[in-house]
Motif scaffolding. Structure first.
Motif: not given
Length: 306
Positions: A79, A82, A157-160, A176, A188-190
């Motif tokens: 994990y 952000e 992954l939160d805003e990697p 990734l 993941f978020s972005s």
């Protein structure tokens, strides 16, 4: 569902009268890069925190390999929050070894893994530095190493990519891809939608705590109408008036972008364009993920989620 699939099954979360998530549901398959996108406050971070057990859902379930996610399962998840989740005064290598051991790795294996990721992410020269003395970009690299050091079976992954320079973005992207190629489900978020479009196998768009669109970029494009780009230098304003199923999206000089409703006749548009004189361009427009996202979120109504 088959083993190796992360399932988010209709999870909901409220804070008093505020709906954070409502029946959020999607899956991330083994070896898949899944992009999780939405406006600020759409519910992405809340979803990820529920997957990790940081928050409890009011209803619904998270499963990995067909089984509800519990403490032992979460130890196998990598994990990346952000916000920074590192010990600022601890040295980079020591911190990675410590975190690997917390996930159950033997000391020798933890050290080898930490050394590997320090080198892989370009941090070899900073391995003995305190995290707080690193640039924000290098802290982000350490944060990724912390998510990977225990050889996770799932990555969340939160805003990697936040705060990374172009070189670091390339390194992160390659890592990734490697993880997905090894069979790890990666979500993941972005907000960098061009990057999401380039990297991800599938994409989920979140609005007001709900999944409102999910699929490949081609799937999402298919869900909308056809867009045509037409450049007619001699046309008068309103030359498309009366064409059934045609909406003018934008006009830039002599060049128009038109929305053609499902079942609409592009040949009728072409004939109308030719009737005005020469046609310098007539083509189908493939919307980018940014355009698709904008189309979805501009349909938003009601209270915003958190």
């Amino acid at each position: 569902m088959a083993e190796g699939v992360l399932e988010i099954d209709r999870i909901s979360k409220r804070y008093g009268s505020t709906v954070a998530l409502q029946d959020m549901a999607f899956t991330v398959r083994a070896g898949e890069l899944f992009g999780f996108v939405g406006s600020n406050g759409a519910g992405k971070t809340t979803t990820m925190r529920i997957v990790l057990g940081v928050l409890a859902a009011d209803s619904g379930e998270v499963r990995w390999g067909g089984q509800p996610v519990g403490f032992e399962t979460r130890r196998r998840i990598g994990y990346m929050p952000e916000e920074r989740g590192l010990y600022p005064k601890m040295k980079v290598l020591d911190q990675l070894v410590y975190l690997a051991e917390l996930h159950g790795m033997p000391a020798n294996q933890a050290l080898r893994s930490a050394e590997t990721w320090v080198a892989r992410l370009g941090l070899r020269d900073r391995r003995d530095d305190e995290v707080q003395k690193l640039s924000l970009g290098n802290q982000q690299r350490v944060q990724l190493a912390a998510a990977l050091v225990h050889e996770p079976e799932v990555l969340v992954l939160d805003e990697p990519f936040s705060g990374l320079d172009p070189v670091a973005v390339d390194v992160m992207s390659e890592v990734l891809r490697e993880q997905a190629a090894a069979g790890v489900p990666v979500v993941f978020s972005s907000h960098q939608l061009d990057l999401v479009e380039r990297l991800c196998h599938r994409i989920g768009i979140v609005r007001n705590g709900q999944m409102v669109a999910c699929g490949t970029v081609d799937d999402l494009r298919t869900g909308g109408g056809t867009r045509l780009v037409v450049d007619v230098p001699n046309a008068r304003p309103g030359w498309t008036d009366g064409l059934p199923g045609v909406t003018v999206v934008s006009v830039d000089g002599t060049r128009s972008v038109l929305e053609l409703a499902a079942g609409g006749d592009d040949q009728a548009v072409l004939n109308a364009a030719l009737a005005t004189g020469p046609v310098r361009e007539f083509s189908r427009h493939q919307p980018s993920l940014t355009e698709l996202f904008r189309n979805v979120v501009t349909q938003e109504s009601g209270d915003k989620a958190v």
